[in-house]
Design a protein around this motif. Structure first.
Motif, PDB file in Angstrom:
ATOM      1  N   SER A   1       3.273   5.816  -4.904  1.00  0.00           N
ATOM      2  CA  SER A   1       3.247   7.059  -5.231  1.00  0.00           C
ATOM      3  C   SER A   1       2.943   7.331  -6.939  1.00  0.00           C
ATOM      4  N   ASP A   2       3.588   8.133  -7.334  1.00  0.00           N
ATOM      5  CA  ASP A   2       2.891   8.541  -9.184  1.00  0.00           C
ATOM      6  C   ASP A   2       3.392   7.859  -9.891  1.00  0.00           C
ATOM      7  N   ASN A   3       4.613   7.871  -9.233  1.00  0.00           N
ATOM      8  CA  ASN A   3       6.442   7.139 -10.547  1.00  0.00           C
ATOM      9  C   ASN A   3       6.036   5.533 -10.934  1.00  0.00           C
ATOM     10  N   ALA A   4       5.753   5.422 -11.443  1.00  0.00           N
ATOM     11  CA  ALA A   4       5.410   3.886 -12.071  1.00  0.00           C
ATOM     12  C   ALA A   4       5.834   3.377 -12.134  1.00  0.00           C
ATOM     13  N   GLN A   5       7.237   3.737 -12.533  1.00  0.00           N
ATOM     14  CA  GLN A   5       8.714   2.926 -12.754  1.00  0.00           C
ATOM     15  C   GLN A   5       9.248   2.259 -11.607  1.00  0.00           C
ATOM     16  N   ALA A   6       9.326   3.356 -10.834  1.00  0.00           N
ATOM     17  CA  ALA A   6       9.694   3.368  -9.481  1.00  0.00           C
ATOM     18  C   ALA A   6       9.134   1.884  -8.335  1.00  0.00           C
ATOM     19  N   VAL A   7       7.825   2.343  -8.618  1.00  0.00           N
ATOM     20  CA  VAL A   7       6.493   1.547  -8.245  1.00  0.00           C
ATOM     21  C   VAL A   7       6.518   0.062  -8.167  1.00  0.00           C
TER      22      VAL A   7
ATOM     23  N   ARG B   1       1.027  -1.373   0.049  1.00  0.00           N
ATOM     24  CA  ARG B   1       0.217   0.107  -0.165  1.00  0.00           C
ATOM     25  C   ARG B   1       0.962   1.261   0.133  1.00  0.00           C
ATOM     26  N   LEU B   2       1.888   1.533   0.622  1.00  0.00           N
ATOM     27  CA  LEU B   2       2.556   2.418   1.153  1.00  0.00           C
ATOM     28  C   LEU B   2       3.321   2.329  -0.352  1.00  0.00           C
ATOM     29  N   ILE B   3       4.099   1.370  -0.929  1.00  0.00           N
ATOM     30  CA  ILE B   3       4.799   1.472  -2.539  1.00  0.00           C
ATOM     31  C   ILE B   3       4.069   1.654  -3.091  1.00  0.00           C
ATOM     32  N   SER B   4       2.603   1.848  -4.018  1.00  0.00           N
ATOM     33  CA  SER B   4       1.968   1.937  -4.034  1.00  0.00           C
ATOM     34  C   SER B   4       1.164   3.888  -4.231  1.00  0.00           C
TER      35      SER B   4
END
Ligand code: ADP
Length: 652
Positions: free
Chosen positions: A396-402, A391-394
Motif C-alpha cells: 500500500s502507498d499509505n505509510a500510516q496504514a502500513v 509483503r501484501l501489507i507493504s
C-alpha cells in the motif's frame, strides 16, 4: 379495517406495473392512516415493567429460565426508557437484549441490521418462537414486502428488521412515523464507526433517526468495540446519557490450539476426524489453497465446499447455503466467508495459515460455538505466513496504514509464538484481563506444550549461530547448520567448519525452526529483507549475555500427552455429560427433516444445546418439555408431540 384492505389493494394495483416501495408506503400511509398516532407516548413508556414480566416472556417465547451476563441489565434499561450500548461477545445473547424488550413495549421495535442473511435468520427464528416479526429487504418479492408493510401498519408486528439504506429512504421514514415505533435497536453497531473494522458509510446516516423519532429508546449492540468505537457509536447515534454495558470478550467455550504447520492436509484431517458429522470452517490465506484443500478433502471422502471472492456470486451463495443447511459438513474459505453467518453449531474452526491480525483471528475463530457449547479453534502457522502478509501489507502507498497493519501483524505473530495463555492474550489485546490463572481451554494452560528445560542455553546457541553466519541467512538454513547438515550449500560455504555447526544435532530441523520462530515472536530476532534474513535485536544481545530468558516450547509427544490426560488435564467436555448419544442422533434426524421440509437452517428449529438437554433429561410430558432450555410454548405446540414420541420410543 376494510379501509386498510382497500388501500392495500390500491397499493398492489399501483405497484403491479411499476414496483416502487415508496409508492406503496405513500399509498398505505396517506390512503388510510392519517389518524394513527405517531410514536409511543410518554404515558406508554411509563408502564413500569417489573423483572417478573421479563422473565415470563423469556420463558414463554424462548424457553429460558435465566439470563446470560448483562442481559437483564440491558433489558431493564431499555424498558425504563434509557438508551444503551451493549458490547458482548459473539454468542453472548445480544439478540435477546432487544427482542425481549420488544415483546413488552407497546408498538413496534425497529431493528437495523446490515445483512440480509442475518435478518432472515433472526426473523425465521422469531417466527419459530411464535413472535410477530417481519423484514424489509431487497431479497423479498414486492408481494412479500407489501405483506410486511400491511402487518406493520395494522400494528401486528412486534419487530421489524430493516437495512440502514432502506430505512433512511423518505417513504420508509414516513411509513414508520405512522406506525408506533417505541424502540430502535442498531445491530452490529460498530459499523457506524470509522474506527471499527467494518465501517459502513450508510450507518453514518443513522444519526438522522433521533430527529425523526425523538421519543423512541435507542439501543446499540456489537461484539467488537474499543472505547474509541464506543464513544463514536454514542456520538454518531446521538444517544442520550446511554447506559454502557460492556461484558467480557472471553469465550470460555472455545478452546485454542496453535501448532506449526508441517503437513497441513494430515493436520486438518486429524481435527476433522475428531468431529465426525459436525460442522466446521477451514480458513486458508489464498484462493488457490482453498481450492486445493477442498479438492483433497472431497477426494478423501469428506463433504466439503469452497468459498472465496473469486467464485461467481451464484456458486458462492450455493456453497454457503449447502453449509448452512448441512448438506456439506465443511466449508473451506478465505476471509471472504463469515460475515452474516449465524450458524450456531459450528464445532471447529481451523486456520490453515496465520491471519493478519488478532482482530481477524478473534472474529474468524469466533464463528465456532455461537451456541455456547464447547468448540475448538486450531491454528496452523508456518514461517512463510508472516512474510506473505508483510509483503501484501507493504504494497500500500499509505505509510500510516502500513505501519498500523504491520504492528497488528506482529501482535498476531507473537500470539502464535509466545506460549502465553491464548485466552489471556486475546483478552489483553482488547484491553481486558482474564479473572483466572488457568483458562483450562488452550494448549498452553492444558499443558499440551512444554517449556524446554534449558530454554536459555538453546536460545543462546541459536543466536550464536545467527551471529556466526554473519546475520545473513534465514531460519531454514540456520536450523540446518544447527542440526549439522552436510547439505551441498553448507559444505560449499564451509559453514560445517563453524563452531555452531551441529550444536543442536539432537533435535530435528522443524523443532529448531519453530524455536527460531518463537525467538522472533518474542523479540530476540527479527527477519529482514526479501529473504527473511535473521538479525539479532538489542533484546537478543541481552539474551546472549544471559540477562534475558526466552520461553521456548515444544508440543508434548503422544505418549506424554496420554499420561497427562489420564492425570485429569483433558479438555472439559461437560457439555456432553449425561447425554444419550443414540437419542441425540435420533433428535438430530428429526430436526433435519423438519428443517428440510420448512426450508430453514437446522439451528433455527432447535439449537444443539436444546437437543443435548432433551437427550439428557428425556422429559416425559409437556410440562417437563417446557423446562428444557430453548423450548418455548410455540415450539412445544409445534414439535412437542413428535419429540415426546421419539423420547418414549427410545430404548437406551
Ligand atoms: P449474539 O447475537 O450475541 O451472538 P445470540 O443472541 O445469537 O448471541 O445468542 C447466542 C446463543 O445463546 C443462542 O443460541 C441463544 O439462543 C442463546 N441464549 C441467549 N440468551 C440465553 C439465555 N438467557 N439462556 C440460555 N441461552 C441463551
Amino acid at each position: 379495517m376494510r379501509l386498510y384492505k382497500l388501500a392495500l389493494l390500491a397499493a398492489k394495483k399501483i405497484s403491479h406495473t411499476l414496483y416502487c416501495p415508496d409508492q406503496v408506503y405513500s399509498c398505505l400511509i396517506y390512503g388510510c392512516l392519517q389518524n394513527r398516532s405517531s410514536e409511543t407516548t410518554a404515558k406508554d413508556k411509563e408502564t413500569a415493567l417489573p423483572l417478573e414480566k421479563i422473565k415470563k416472556v423469556l420463558h414463554q417465547y424462548w424457553g429460558y429460565n435465566s439470563f446470560l451476563p448483562l442481559q437483564q441489565e440491558s433489558m431493564t434499561a431499555v424498558l425504563s426508557g434509557r438508551d444503551t450500548v451493549v458490547v458482548l461477545p459473539t454468542g453472548g445473547g445480544k439478540s435477546l437484549c432487544f427482542q425481549v424488550p420488544a415483546m413488552l413495549l407497546p408498538g413496534v421495535t425497529v431493528v437495523v441490521s446490515p445483512l440480509i442473511s442475518l435478518m432472515k435468520d433472526q426473523v425465521d427464528a422469531l417466527h419459530e418462537n411464535g413472535i410477530a416479526a417481519g423484514r424489509l429487504d431487497s431479497s423479498l418479492s414486492p408481494e412479500e414486502q407489501r405483506g410486511t408493510i400491511y402487518d406493520l401498519l395494522q400494528g401486528d408486528l412486534k419487530l421489524l428488521y430493516i437495512s440502514p439504506e432502506r430505512l433512511l429512504t423518505g417513504g420508509c421514514l414516513d411509513m414508520l412515523k405512522k406506525a408506533k415505533v417505541s424502540f430502535i435497536a442498531i445491530d452490529e453497531a460498530h459499523c457506524v464507526s470509522m474506527w471499527g473494522h467494518d465501517f459502513r458509510p450508510e450507518y453514518r446516516q443513522l444519526n438522522l433517526l433521533r430527529k425523526h423519532f425523538p421519543k423512541a429508546v435507542f439501543g446499540a449492540y456489537t461484539a467488537t468495540a474499543t472505547s474509541q468505537v464506543r464513544s463514536d457509536i454514542c456520538a454518531q447515534l446521538t444517544l442520550k446519557d446511554p447506559e454502557m454495558l460492556v461484558g467480557s470478550f472471553d469465550r470460555p467455550n472455545l478452546s485454542y490450539t496453535i501448532r506449526q504447520r508441517v503437513d497441513i492436509t494430515k493436520q486438518v484431517v486429524r481435527v476433522i476426524n475428531e468431529h465426525k458429522d459436525q460442522s466446521g470452517v477451514i480458513y486458508c490465506i489464498r484462493r488457490k489453497d482453498v481450492e486445493d484443500m477442498t479438492e483433497k478433502l472431497n477426494k478423501l471422502g469428506y463433504k466439503a465446499a469452497a468459498y472465496h471472492a473469486g467464485m461467481s456470486d451464484k456458486d458462492r451463495k450455493g456453497n454457503q447455503d449447502k453449509f448452512i443447511k448441512e448438506k456439506v459438513d465443511i466449508i473451506v474459505a478465505t476471509v471472504a466467508f463469515g460475515m452474516g453467518i449465524d450458524k450456531s453449531n459450528v464445532r471447529y474452526v481451523i486456520h490453515a495459515g496465520m491471519p493478519k491480525s488478532l482482530e481477524h483471528y478473534q472474529q474468524e475463530s469466533g464463528r465456532a460455538g455461537r451456541d455456547r457449547l464447547e468448540a475448538q479453534c486450531w491454528l496452523f502457522y508456518g514461517p512463510g505466513d508472516y512474510m506473505l502478509w508483510k509483503r501484501l501489507i507493504s504494497d500500500s502507498d499509505n505509510a500510516q496504514a502500513v505501519k498500523i497493519a504491520l504492528a497488528k501483524l506482529s501482535h498476531m505473530y507473537n500470539f502464535c509464538t509466545s506460549g502465553n495463555c491464548r485466552h489471556q492474550t486475546i483478552l489483553k489485546y482488547f484491553g481486558q484481563t482474564l479473572d483466572k490463572e488457568n483458562c483450562q481451554a488452550c494448549d498452553v494452560c492444558l499443558g499440551e506444550l512444554e517449556e524446554v528445560a534449558d530454554s536459555l542455553v538453546i536460545g543462546q546457541k541459536i543466536l550464536s549461530c545467527v551471529a556466526r553466519l554473519g546475520q545473513s541467512f534465514g531460519g531454514n538454513y540456520t536450523a540446518q547448520v544447527l542440526t549439522g547438515s552436510e547439505d551441498m550449500r553448507i559444505l560449499e560455504a564451509r559453514h560445517n567448519e563453524l563452531s555452531t555447526w551441529g550444536l543442536l544435532r539432537e533435535f530435528n530441523r522443524s523443532v529448531i525452526q519453530n524455536w527460531i520462530e518463537q525467538l522472533c515472536g518474542q523479540g530476540f530476532l527479527v527477519k529482514a529483507g526479501e529473504y527473511n534474513v535473521l538479525h539479532i535485536t538489542e533484546k537478543g544481545l541481552e539474551l546472549l549475555r544471559g540477562k534475558e530468558k526466552p520461553r521456548l516450547l515444544k508440543p508434548l509427544d503422544k505418549k506424554e500427552k496420554v499420561s497427562k490426560t489420564a492425570a485429569g488435564t483433558e479438555r472439559p467436555q461437560q457439555d456432553w455429560q449425561g447425554v444419550d448419544m443414540a437419542l441425540f442422533e435420533k433428535l438430530r434426524d428429526f430436526r433435519s427433516a423438519k428443517a428440510y421440509s420448512k426450508g430453514l437452517p437446522t439451528y433455527v428449529i432447535f439449537g444443539d444445546a436444546t437437543l443435548r438437554e432433551l437427550a439428557r433429561y428425556k422429559p416425559t410430558n409437556e410440562e417437563a418439555l417446557l423446562e428444557i432450555k430453548g423450548i418455548g410454548q410455540k415450539k412445544a405446540d409445534q414439535y412437542g408431540k413428535d419429540i415426546l414420541e421419539i423420547l418414549a420410543g427410545h430404548k437406551p
